[in-house]
Scaffold this motif. Structure first.
Motif, PDB file in Angstrom:
ATOM      1  N   THR A  40      25.112  50.826  38.563  1.00 55.60           N
ATOM      2  CA  THR A  40      26.142  50.379  37.626  1.00 55.60           C
ATOM      3  C   THR A  40      27.278  49.685  38.373  1.00 55.60           C
ATOM      4  OG1 THR A  40      27.389  52.431  37.830  1.00 55.60           O
ATOM      5  CG2 THR A  40      25.630  52.381  36.169  1.00 55.60           C
ATOM      6  N   PRO A  41      28.201  49.039  37.651  1.00 54.95           N
ATOM      7  CA  PRO A  41      29.378  48.470  38.310  1.00 54.95           C
ATOM      8  C   PRO A  41      30.184  49.515  39.085  1.00 54.95           C
ATOM      9  CG  PRO A  41      29.149  47.503  36.154  1.00 54.95           C
ATOM     10  CD  PRO A  41      28.122  48.604  36.251  1.00 54.95           C
ATOM     11  N   TYR A  42      30.212  50.745  38.595  1.00 62.26           N
ATOM     12  CA  TYR A  42      30.917  51.799  39.322  1.00 62.26           C
ATOM     13  C   TYR A  42      30.228  52.101  40.649  1.00 62.26           C
ATOM     14  CZ  TYR A  42      32.687  56.418  40.550  1.00 62.26           C
ATOM     15  OH  TYR A  42      33.213  57.480  41.229  1.00 62.26           O
ATOM     16  N   THR A  43      28.904  52.075  40.664  1.00 59.00           N
ATOM     17  CA  THR A  43      28.156  52.307  41.898  1.00 59.00           C
ATOM     18  C   THR A  43      28.513  51.282  42.962  1.00 59.00           C
ATOM     19  OG1 THR A  43      26.315  53.174  40.599  1.00 59.00           O
ATOM     20  CG2 THR A  43      25.853  52.604  42.881  1.00 59.00           C
ATOM     21  N   VAL A  44      28.588  50.011  42.563  1.00 66.22           N
ATOM     22  CA  VAL A  44      28.911  48.982  43.553  1.00 66.22           C
ATOM     23  C   VAL A  44      30.392  49.016  43.927  1.00 66.22           C
ATOM     24  CG1 VAL A  44      26.957  47.512  43.012  1.00 66.22           C
ATOM     25  CG2 VAL A  44      29.096  47.139  41.824  1.00 66.22           C
ATOM     26  N   ALA A  45      31.254  49.456  43.007  1.00 67.96           N
ATOM     27  CA  ALA A  45      32.672  49.625  43.352  1.00 67.96           C
ATOM     28  C   ALA A  45      32.820  50.708  44.426  1.00 67.96           C
ATOM     29  CB  ALA A  45      33.491  49.975  42.118  1.00 67.96           C
ATOM     30  N   ARG A  46      32.067  51.805  44.280  1.00 64.95           N
ATOM     31  CA  ARG A  46      32.095  52.855  45.304  1.00 64.95           C
ATOM     32  C   ARG A  46      31.524  52.357  46.628  1.00 64.95           C
ATOM     33  NH1 ARG A  46      29.180  57.978  43.338  1.00 64.95           N
ATOM     34  NH2 ARG A  46      27.714  56.327  42.932  1.00 64.95           N
ATOM     35  N   ALA A  47      30.503  51.510  46.557  1.00 70.18           N
ATOM     36  CA  ALA A  47      29.919  50.945  47.780  1.00 70.18           C
ATOM     37  C   ALA A  47      30.920  50.049  48.499  1.00 70.18           C
ATOM     38  CB  ALA A  47      28.650  50.167  47.450  1.00 70.18           C
ATOM     39  N   ALA A  48      31.809  49.401  47.752  1.00 72.90           N
ATOM     40  CA  ALA A  48      32.821  48.533  48.361  1.00 72.90           C
ATOM     41  C   ALA A  48      33.836  49.335  49.171  1.00 72.90           C
ATOM     42  CB  ALA A  48      33.538  47.720  47.288  1.00 72.90           C
ATOM     43  N   LEU A  49      34.015  50.602  48.839  1.00 72.24           N
ATOM     44  CA  LEU A  49      34.989  51.432  49.564  1.00 72.24           C
ATOM     45  C   LEU A  49      34.661  51.526  51.048  1.00 72.24           C
ATOM     46  CD1 LEU A  49      35.563  54.407  47.096  1.00 72.24           C
ATOM     47  CD2 LEU A  49      37.040  52.425  47.506  1.00 72.24           C
TER      48      LEU A  49
ATOM     49  N   THR B 172      19.956  44.033  43.397  1.00 72.62           N
ATOM     50  CA  THR B 172      20.431  43.814  44.762  1.00 72.62           C
ATOM     51  C   THR B 172      20.942  45.134  45.345  1.00 72.62           C
ATOM     52  OG1 THR B 172      21.123  41.598  44.083  1.00 72.62           O
ATOM     53  CG2 THR B 172      21.983  42.407  46.168  1.00 72.62           C
ATOM     54  N   ASP B 173      20.802  45.291  46.643  1.00 69.29           N
ATOM     55  CA  ASP B 173      21.266  46.486  47.340  1.00 69.29           C
ATOM     56  C   ASP B 173      22.765  46.690  47.102  1.00 69.29           C
ATOM     57  OD1 ASP B 173      21.293  48.661  49.159  1.00 69.29           O
ATOM     58  OD2 ASP B 173      21.959  47.303  50.752  1.00 69.29           O
ATOM     59  N   PRO B 174      23.189  47.874  46.656  1.00 65.74           N
ATOM     60  CA  PRO B 174      24.612  48.110  46.381  1.00 65.74           C
ATOM     61  C   PRO B 174      25.513  47.865  47.588  1.00 65.74           C
ATOM     62  CG  PRO B 174      23.305  49.924  45.545  1.00 65.74           C
ATOM     63  CD  PRO B 174      22.379  49.039  46.321  1.00 65.74           C
ATOM     64  N   ALA B 175      25.046  48.149  48.797  1.00 62.49           N
ATOM     65  CA  ALA B 175      25.872  47.914  49.988  1.00 62.49           C
ATOM     66  C   ALA B 175      26.143  46.427  50.182  1.00 62.49           C
ATOM     67  CB  ALA B 175      25.196  48.488  51.223  1.00 62.49           C
ATOM     68  N   LEU B 176      25.166  45.587  49.886  1.00 65.98           N
ATOM     69  CA  LEU B 176      25.352  44.139  49.988  1.00 65.98           C
ATOM     70  C   LEU B 176      26.371  43.648  48.966  1.00 65.98           C
ATOM     71  CD1 LEU B 176      24.390  41.485  51.340  1.00 65.98           C
ATOM     72  CD2 LEU B 176      22.667  41.348  49.542  1.00 65.98           C
ATOM     73  N   ILE B 177      26.289  44.158  47.755  1.00 65.33           N
ATOM     74  CA  ILE B 177      27.264  43.791  46.724  1.00 65.33           C
ATOM     75  C   ILE B 177      28.639  44.338  47.090  1.00 65.33           C
ATOM     76  CG2 ILE B 177      27.858  43.949  44.287  1.00 65.33           C
ATOM     77  CD1 ILE B 177      24.874  44.371  43.703  1.00 65.33           C
ATOM     78  N   GLY B 178      28.697  45.545  47.617  1.00 67.52           N
ATOM     79  CA  GLY B 178      29.974  46.142  48.037  1.00 67.52           C
ATOM     80  C   GLY B 178      30.668  45.305  49.096  1.00 67.52           C
ATOM     81  N   ARG B 179      29.896  44.797  50.053  1.00 67.18           N
ATOM     82  CA  ARG B 179      30.472  43.928  51.086  1.00 67.18           C
ATOM     83  C   ARG B 179      31.014  42.640  50.461  1.00 67.18           C
ATOM     84  NH1 ARG B 179      30.179  43.307  56.583  1.00 67.18           N
ATOM     85  NH2 ARG B 179      28.631  44.938  56.791  1.00 67.18           N
ATOM     86  N   ALA B 180      30.271  42.065  49.510  1.00 68.24           N
ATOM     87  CA  ALA B 180      30.720  40.845  48.839  1.00 68.24           C
ATOM     88  C   ALA B 180      31.994  41.085  48.034  1.00 68.24           C
ATOM     89  CB  ALA B 180      29.615  40.305  47.941  1.00 68.24           C
ATOM     90  N   ILE B 181      32.090  42.250  47.408  1.00 67.08           N
ATOM     91  CA  ILE B 181      33.304  42.596  46.663  1.00 67.08           C
ATOM     92  C   ILE B 181      34.489  42.696  47.615  1.00 67.08           C
ATOM     93  CG2 ILE B 181      34.441  44.486  45.409  1.00 67.08           C
ATOM     94  CD1 ILE B 181      31.733  44.951  44.006  1.00 67.08           C
ATOM     95  N   ALA B 182      34.296  43.368  48.740  1.00 62.54           N
ATOM     96  CA  ALA B 182      35.380  43.520  49.725  1.00 62.54           C
ATOM     97  C   ALA B 182      35.841  42.160  50.246  1.00 62.54           C
ATOM     98  CB  ALA B 182      34.923  44.405  50.878  1.00 62.54           C
ATOM     99  N   GLU B 183      34.914  41.244  50.457  1.00 63.42           N
ATOM    100  CA  GLU B 183      35.282  39.906  50.932  1.00 63.42           C
ATOM    101  C   GLU B 183      35.971  39.097  49.836  1.00 63.42           C
ATOM    102  OE1 GLU B 183      31.600  38.330  52.373  1.00 63.42           O
ATOM    103  OE2 GLU B 183      31.597  39.648  54.137  1.00 63.42           O
ATOM    104  N   ALA B 184      35.532  39.254  48.570  1.00 60.96           N
ATOM    105  CA  ALA B 184      36.116  38.493  47.464  1.00 60.96           C
ATOM    106  C   ALA B 184      37.513  38.980  47.107  1.00 60.96           C
ATOM    107  CB  ALA B 184      35.199  38.567  46.252  1.00 60.96           C
ATOM    108  N   ILE B 185      37.802  40.241  47.365  1.00 67.39           N
ATOM    109  CA  ILE B 185      39.121  40.782  47.011  1.00 67.39           C
ATOM    110  C   ILE B 185      40.236  40.026  47.746  1.00 67.39           C
ATOM    111  CG2 ILE B 185      40.604  42.801  47.477  1.00 67.39           C
ATOM    112  CD1 ILE B 185      38.495  44.508  46.207  1.00 67.39           C
ATOM    113  N   GLY B 186      39.975  39.633  48.982  1.00 76.40           N
ATOM    114  CA  GLY B 186      40.982  38.886  49.738  1.00 76.40           C
ATOM    115  C   GLY B 186      41.418  37.608  49.035  1.00 76.40           C
ATOM    116  N   GLY B 187      40.506  36.939  48.339  1.00 78.60           N
ATOM    117  CA  GLY B 187      40.840  35.726  47.614  1.00 78.60           C
ATOM    118  C   GLY B 187      41.554  35.969  46.297  1.00 78.60           C
ATOM    119  N   LEU B 188      41.509  37.183  45.794  1.00 82.18           N
ATOM    120  CA  LEU B 188      42.154  37.504  44.514  1.00 82.18           C
ATOM    121  C   LEU B 188      43.484  38.236  44.690  1.00 82.18           C
ATOM    122  CD1 LEU B 188      39.055  38.769  42.498  1.00 82.18           C
ATOM    123  CD2 LEU B 188      40.182  36.541  42.349  1.00 82.18           C
TER     124      LEU B 188
END
Length: 98
Positions: free
Chosen positions: A15-24, A81-97
């Motif tokens: 879920t979106p929550y799963t990938v949000a936790r992976a971004a941590l 897609t692997d949640p860790a891969l999405i988590g890394r992408a979220i962490a990188e995208a946060i810098g732009g937002l």
């Protein structure tokens, strides 16, 4: 209500929550993640209390939104897609937002 096998809802592996936790893992221990209602969104909170939402738009695309500024971006990943891969992408995208 589904009337045949082919109309059954598609099951998503995470879920979106799963990938949000992976971004941590990539954001650091000062960040927090909370689930949204019914697991439809994940919420991240930065150390300076700026809220971000991870969700799926009407078209089925994953998005990340800075709830304080209103800026958002779509991420080119789906639920297989692997949640860790999405988590890394979220962490990188946060810098732009920020």
């Amino acid at each position: 209500m589904a009337r045949s096998f082919y109309q059954q809802p598609r099951q998503h592996p995470h879920t979106p929550y799963t990938v949000a936790r992976a971004a941590l893992e990539f954001l650091g221990d000062q960040w927090a993640a909370l689930p949204g209602p019914w697991g439809t969104t994940g919420h991240l909170r930065s150390p300076d209390r700026i809220p971000f939402t991870v969700g799926v738009c009407e078209a089925g695309h994953l998005y990340l939104r800075n709830d304080s500024a209103g800026d958002s971006t779509h991420l080119p990943y789906d639920s297989s897609t692997d949640p860790a891969l999405i988590g890394r992408a979220i962490a990188e995208a946060i810098g732009g937002l920020y």
